[in-house]
Motif scaffolding. Structure first.
Motif, PDB file in Angstrom:
ATOM      1  N   GLU A  70       0.926  -1.310   0.031  1.00 33.60           N
ATOM      2  CA  GLU A  70       0.150   0.089  -0.092  1.00 33.60           C
ATOM      3  C   GLU A  70       0.906   1.260   0.020  1.00 33.60           C
ATOM      4  OE1 GLU A  70      -2.395  -0.501   3.474  1.00 33.60           O
ATOM      5  OE2 GLU A  70      -3.819  -1.821   2.525  1.00 33.60           O
ATOM      6  N   ASN A  71       1.977   1.304   0.584  1.00 32.01           N
ATOM      7  CA  ASN A  71       2.966   2.348   0.775  1.00 32.01           C
ATOM      8  C   ASN A  71       3.909   2.720  -0.436  1.00 32.01           C
ATOM      9  OD1 ASN A  71       1.560   2.816   3.319  1.00 32.01           O
ATOM     10  ND2 ASN A  71       2.945   1.928   4.591  1.00 32.01           N
ATOM     11  N   TYR A  72       4.141   1.674  -1.153  1.00 33.04           N
ATOM     12  CA  TYR A  72       5.155   1.914  -2.065  1.00 33.04           C
ATOM     13  C   TYR A  72       4.450   1.225  -3.507  1.00 33.04           C
ATOM     14  CZ  TYR A  72       8.200   1.973   2.020  1.00 33.04           C
ATOM     15  OH  TYR A  72       8.656   2.492   3.166  1.00 33.04           O
ATOM     16  N   THR A  73       5.293   1.605  -4.544  1.00 30.58           N
ATOM     17  CA  THR A  73       4.971   1.146  -5.709  1.00 30.58           C
ATOM     18  C   THR A  73       5.825  -0.103  -6.188  1.00 30.58           C
ATOM     19  OG1 THR A  73       4.527   3.285  -6.825  1.00 30.58           O
ATOM     20  CG2 THR A  73       5.010   1.658  -8.283  1.00 30.58           C
ATOM     21  N   VAL A  74       5.248  -1.193  -6.666  1.00 25.27           N
ATOM     22  CA  VAL A  74       5.982  -2.401  -6.656  1.00 25.27           C
ATOM     23  C   VAL A  74       6.400  -2.713  -8.011  1.00 25.27           C
ATOM     24  CG1 VAL A  74       5.931  -4.969  -6.275  1.00 25.27           C
ATOM     25  CG2 VAL A  74       4.798  -3.298  -4.517  1.00 25.27           C
ATOM     26  N   LYS A  75       7.460  -2.703  -8.293  1.00 26.78           N
ATOM     27  CA  LYS A  75       7.903  -3.047  -9.723  1.00 26.78           C
ATOM     28  C   LYS A  75       8.810  -4.518  -9.985  1.00 26.78           C
ATOM     29  CE  LYS A  75       6.534   0.673 -11.915  1.00 26.78           C
ATOM     30  NZ  LYS A  75       5.568   0.695 -13.086  1.00 26.78           N
ATOM     31  N   TYR A  76       8.738  -4.940 -10.974  1.00 22.83           N
ATOM     32  CA  TYR A  76       9.330  -6.248 -11.112  1.00 22.83           C
ATOM     33  C   TYR A  76      10.222  -6.409 -12.211  1.00 22.83           C
ATOM     34  CZ  TYR A  76       5.761  -8.019  -7.973  1.00 22.83           C
ATOM     35  OH  TYR A  76       4.851  -8.259  -7.188  1.00 22.83           O
ATOM     36  N   ILE A  77      11.671  -6.576 -12.373  1.00 23.34           N
ATOM     37  CA  ILE A  77      12.642  -6.276 -13.421  1.00 23.34           C
ATOM     38  C   ILE A  77      12.806  -7.797 -13.818  1.00 23.34           C
ATOM     39  CG2 ILE A  77      15.028  -5.730 -14.120  1.00 23.34           C
ATOM     40  CD1 ILE A  77      13.113  -3.402 -13.020  1.00 23.34           C
ATOM     41  N   LEU A  78      12.561  -8.211 -15.084  1.00 25.02           N
ATOM     42  CA  LEU A  78      12.760  -9.312 -15.547  1.00 25.02           C
ATOM     43  C   LEU A  78      13.671  -9.284 -16.717  1.00 25.02           C
ATOM     44  CD1 LEU A  78      11.871 -12.353 -16.292  1.00 25.02           C
ATOM     45  CD2 LEU A  78      10.099 -11.530 -17.812  1.00 25.02           C
ATOM     46  N   SER A  79      14.832 -10.286 -16.806  1.00 22.26           N
ATOM     47  CA  SER A  79      15.653 -10.396 -17.843  1.00 22.26           C
ATOM     48  C   SER A  79      15.854 -11.882 -18.211  1.00 22.26           C
ATOM     49  CB  SER A  79      17.136  -9.827 -17.250  1.00 22.26           C
ATOM     50  OG  SER A  79      17.887  -9.906 -18.177  1.00 22.26           O
ATOM     51  N   TYR A  80      15.870 -12.036 -19.508  1.00 25.09           N
ATOM     52  CA  TYR A  80      15.982 -13.234 -20.226  1.00 25.09           C
ATOM     53  C   TYR A  80      16.667 -13.220 -21.401  1.00 25.09           C
ATOM     54  CZ  TYR A  80      11.861 -12.321 -23.094  1.00 25.09           C
ATOM     55  OH  TYR A  80      10.978 -11.807 -23.823  1.00 25.09           O
ATOM     56  N   LYS A  81      17.332 -14.371 -21.694  1.00 27.15           N
ATOM     57  CA  LYS A  81      17.998 -14.456 -22.956  1.00 27.15           C
ATOM     58  C   LYS A  81      17.693 -15.905 -23.553  1.00 27.15           C
ATOM     59  CE  LYS A  81      22.916 -14.845 -23.045  1.00 27.15           C
ATOM     60  NZ  LYS A  81      24.038 -14.610 -22.695  1.00 27.15           N
ATOM     61  N   PHE A  82      17.710 -15.960 -24.913  1.00 26.59           N
ATOM     62  CA  PHE A  82      17.552 -17.298 -25.493  1.00 26.59           C
ATOM     63  C   PHE A  82      18.956 -18.049 -25.607  1.00 26.59           C
ATOM     64  CE2 PHE A  82      13.513 -15.284 -26.898  1.00 26.59           C
ATOM     65  CZ  PHE A  82      12.687 -16.162 -26.406  1.00 26.59           C
ATOM     66  N   PHE A  83      18.800 -19.395 -25.791  1.00 25.71           N
ATOM     67  CA  PHE A  83      20.141 -19.936 -25.750  1.00 25.71           C
ATOM     68  C   PHE A  83      20.777 -19.664 -27.205  1.00 25.71           C
ATOM     69  CE2 PHE A  83      18.911 -23.880 -23.034  1.00 25.71           C
ATOM     70  CZ  PHE A  83      19.083 -23.022 -22.107  1.00 25.71           C
ATOM     71  N   ASN A  84      22.090 -19.495 -27.503  1.00 26.57           N
ATOM     72  CA  ASN A  84      22.564 -19.441 -28.803  1.00 26.57           C
ATOM     73  C   ASN A  84      22.157 -18.210 -29.320  1.00 26.57           C
ATOM     74  OD1 ASN A  84      23.753 -21.981 -28.690  1.00 26.57           O
ATOM     75  ND2 ASN A  84      21.720 -22.935 -29.849  1.00 26.57           N
ATOM     76  N   THR A  85      22.015 -16.954 -28.378  1.00 20.14           N
ATOM     77  CA  THR A  85      21.922 -15.510 -28.761  1.00 20.14           C
ATOM     78  C   THR A  85      22.650 -14.646 -28.032  1.00 20.14           C
ATOM     79  OG1 THR A  85      19.835 -15.259 -27.264  1.00 20.14           O
ATOM     80  CG2 THR A  85      19.543 -15.832 -29.585  1.00 20.14           C
ATOM     81  N   THR A  86      22.966 -13.522 -28.501  1.00 19.84           N
ATOM     82  CA  THR A  86      23.757 -12.833 -27.330  1.00 19.84           C
ATOM     83  C   THR A  86      22.914 -11.306 -26.861  1.00 19.84           C
ATOM     84  OG1 THR A  86      24.303 -11.203 -29.305  1.00 19.84           O
ATOM     85  CG2 THR A  86      25.788 -13.139 -28.591  1.00 19.84           C
ATOM     86  N   HIS A  87      21.587 -11.359 -27.521  1.00 22.27           N
ATOM     87  CA  HIS A  87      20.814 -10.183 -27.067  1.00 22.27           C
ATOM     88  C   HIS A  87      20.000 -10.728 -25.643  1.00 22.27           C
ATOM     89  CE1 HIS A  87      18.112  -6.935 -27.151  1.00 22.27           C
ATOM     90  NE2 HIS A  87      17.026  -7.586 -27.426  1.00 22.27           N
ATOM     91  N   ARG A 128      17.101  -9.356 -23.413  1.00 24.05           N
ATOM     92  CA  ARG A 128      16.046  -8.411 -22.934  1.00 24.05           C
ATOM     93  C   ARG A 128      15.696  -8.377 -21.642  1.00 24.05           C
ATOM     94  NH1 ARG A 128      15.343 -12.604 -27.076  1.00 24.05           N
ATOM     95  NH2 ARG A 128      14.527 -11.925 -29.186  1.00 24.05           N
ATOM     96  N   GLU A 129      15.433  -7.070 -21.388  1.00 19.62           N
ATOM     97  CA  GLU A 129      15.006  -6.660 -20.014  1.00 19.62           C
ATOM     98  C   GLU A 129      13.674  -5.845 -20.018  1.00 19.62           C
ATOM     99  OE1 GLU A 129      18.207  -5.785 -17.212  1.00 19.62           O
ATOM    100  OE2 GLU A 129      17.002  -3.819 -16.924  1.00 19.62           O
ATOM    101  N   PHE A 185      16.077 -20.884 -22.539  1.00 21.67           N
ATOM    102  CA  PHE A 185      16.363 -19.543 -22.264  1.00 21.67           C
ATOM    103  C   PHE A 185      16.977 -19.566 -20.860  1.00 21.67           C
ATOM    104  CE2 PHE A 185      12.000 -20.117 -21.470  1.00 21.67           C
ATOM    105  CZ  PHE A 185      11.707 -19.511 -20.130  1.00 21.67           C
ATOM    106  N   ASN A 186      17.354 -18.601 -20.268  1.00 21.41           N
ATOM    107  CA  ASN A 186      17.970 -18.144 -19.126  1.00 21.41           C
ATOM    108  C   ASN A 186      17.287 -17.054 -18.567  1.00 21.41           C
ATOM    109  OD1 ASN A 186      20.024 -20.164 -18.720  1.00 21.41           O
ATOM    110  ND2 ASN A 186      21.280 -18.951 -19.993  1.00 21.41           N
ATOM    111  N   ALA A 187      16.650 -16.956 -17.617  1.00 17.33           N
ATOM    112  CA  ALA A 187      15.899 -16.006 -16.978  1.00 17.33           C
ATOM    113  C   ALA A 187      15.883 -15.580 -15.519  1.00 17.33           C
ATOM    114  CB  ALA A 187      14.296 -16.138 -17.207  1.00 17.33           C
ATOM    115  N   LYS A 188      15.931 -14.434 -15.227  1.00 19.50           N
ATOM    116  CA  LYS A 188      16.014 -13.986 -13.915  1.00 19.50           C
ATOM    117  C   LYS A 188      14.909 -12.664 -13.406  1.00 19.50           C
ATOM    118  CE  LYS A 188      19.956 -11.037 -14.936  1.00 19.50           C
ATOM    119  NZ  LYS A 188      21.421 -10.877 -14.531  1.00 19.50           N
ATOM    120  N   VAL A 189      14.551 -12.500 -12.340  1.00 25.21           N
ATOM    121  CA  VAL A 189      13.430 -11.501 -11.882  1.00 25.21           C
ATOM    122  C   VAL A 189      14.050 -11.067 -10.524  1.00 25.21           C
ATOM    123  CG1 VAL A 189      11.929 -13.357 -11.142  1.00 25.21           C
ATOM    124  CG2 VAL A 189      11.131 -11.078 -11.829  1.00 25.21           C
ATOM    125  N   LYS A 190      13.559  -9.935 -10.184  1.00 28.55           N
ATOM    126  CA  LYS A 190      13.770  -9.158  -8.877  1.00 28.55           C
ATOM    127  C   LYS A 190      12.502  -8.351  -8.611  1.00 28.55           C
ATOM    128  CE  LYS A 190      17.069  -5.599 -10.070  1.00 28.55           C
ATOM    129  NZ  LYS A 190      18.599  -5.114  -9.497  1.00 28.55           N
TER     130      LYS A 190
END
Length: 428
Positions: free
Chosen positions: A66-83, A85-86, A104-109
């Motif tokens: 209620e007191n804060y704005t909640v955001k989530y940062i998601l980052s992921y990258k497909f196998f055999n690619t260099t790009h 995405r966040e 793919f590899n993914a991470k979130v915070k």
């Protein structure tokens, strides 16, 4: 340097959904943000055909929400690619479409932000996950729609693909499934393309291309890949039609009309390119192009091509239109021709005036006709009187002949006696 430690928290296997829960924390030599504030995430994975659904939960309190704005940062990258995405999200779910990627590899915070300033008050560490999909045996998939109702797809089979597999293709659109009508094969009799005709798409409705890999020795073994397409985004338009060229006011003007399309035909949707001999290719948003006329080459030609750009992003250009010659046997500068003819007429007119003045042609033409002399007048009058007399005599003779004809026919015996008397035979 930070190192990542993966700590599994919970593992749930469901016969229908097959969901896996993982949690990780980021550790370093410095105080851990997550450890300091006690925030952490639980990541959940759901596989559904060509999509992987990532969802996560956290241990935020109701007061923090209620007191804060909640955001989530998601980052992921497909196998055999260099790009990589966040994305910054407000929801706790993300759908990742695999396409022809094998994982793919993914991470979130989680971040808590001040509502007024959007400053980060506190955040969790990264929750990471690696998803491995079944092996993908095709690459370089390319599909286009052309001539409104024709559909083509081509692909390459990877070198590591098993020898006994075969590729089959179908697509699903507006709730219906359509099988490939004609396959394109390579020298090894493997399907490397599909051709379909007389099919029609709803432009704004996506369709899923279903690629099935079957083991010919064991029909029960198969793999399926899914690739989503938007019809307008893969449409290859025909070249612009009715391309014409004209020369006006020392400028070359090129006009054309857009080709038929399965989607919106509004003028603002099209982007054109104009190619002219010895000039750079230019982008044009209207159905015309004009540039100054500066001594073009002997065979200067113009061509136009088109693609969809404004209404929807489309990277496929049409073929170039047939060349239209600007300066050659087929096109003449009308203004220059009129100028030459005008100068020629002025020159000929001036030459004629000079000749008339030199040889007094105007005096001969405008000389008055002289009156006839008295002798000529007398001769003309006498000739006219004689002519009138001849006409009068001819009319009188004609009248006499006409009046004598009935009398002769009236008394045939008297005429015979008259003839005998004249000949001296009456007394006999």
């Amino acid at each position: 340097m930070a190192r990542v430690t993966v700590i599994p928290v919970m593992l749930i296997l469901s016969f229908f959904q097959r969901k896996t829960l993982f949690s990780t924390s980021l550790a370093s030599g410095q105080p851990d943000v997550m450890g300091a504030f006690g925030l952490h995430n639980v990541l959940q994975i759901t596989k559904h055909e060509s999509r992987v659904i990532l969802s996560w939960n956290n241990n935020l309190t109701q007061e923090e929400i209620e007191n804060y704005t909640v955001k989530y940062i998601l980052s992921y990258k497909f196998f055999n690619t260099t790009h990589e995405r966040e994305e910054r999200l407000q929801g706790k779910e993300k759908i990742i479409r695999l396409g022809l990627h094998s994982g793919f590899n993914a991470k979130v915070k989680t971040q808590l932000l001040a509502k007024e300033t959007e400053d980060v008050i506190k955040e969790s560490g990264w929750t990471e996950f690696t998803y491995k999909a079944p092996p993908v045996y095709i690459q370089n998939l390319s599909c286009i729609i052309y001539n409104i109702s024709f559909f083509n797809c081509t692909w390459h089979i990877k070198a590591e693909a098993p020898e006994d597999i075969q590729i089959f293709v179908s697509y699903r659109h507006v709730g219906k499934d359509f099988e490939c009508q004609q396959y394109i094969k390579n020298t090894r009799k493997k399907n490397i393309g599909c051709h379909m005709k007389e099919i029609y798409f709803q432009p704004s409705r996506k369709f899923n291309l279903n690629i099935t890999v079957r083991d010919l020795k064991n029909n029960s073994r198969r793999l399926s890949y899914y690739k989503a397409f938007t019809p307008q985004a893969i449409e290859k338009l025909n070249p612009p039609i009715n391309v014409s060229v004209s020369l006006e006011n020392r400028s070359i003007k090129i006009h054309w009309k857009p080709p038929p399309t399965i989607g919106s035909a509004k003028s603002k949707c099209f982007l054109y390119q104009v190619k002219i001999t010895d000039r750079k290719i230019v982008n044009v948003t209207q159905e015309k192009y004009e540039y100054p006329f500066h001594k073009p080459a002997k065979e200067c030609a113009a061509q136009v091509r088109v693609k969809k750009e404004k209404c929807i992003t489309n990277k496929i250009w049409s073929e170039w239109s047939e060349p239209v010659f600007i300066h050659g046997e087929k096109t003449v500068d009308v203004m220059l021709l009129n100028l030459v003819l005008f100068c020629l007429l002025i020159f000929l007119g001036g030459l004629l005036i000079c000749a008339c003045r030199r040889y007094r042609c105007l005096e001969v033409i405008t000389m008055p006709v002289p009156h006839p002399s008295d002798n000529i007048r007398t001769w003309l009058a006498a000739d006219e009187t004689h002519h009138q007399k001849q006409i009068t005599m001819q009319m009188e003779v004609h009248s006499e002949v006409t009046m004598g004809i009935p009398e002769e026919n009236g008394d045939e015996n008297a005429q015979q006696q008259k003839c005998l008397k004249e000949s001296g035979l009456e007394d006999l």
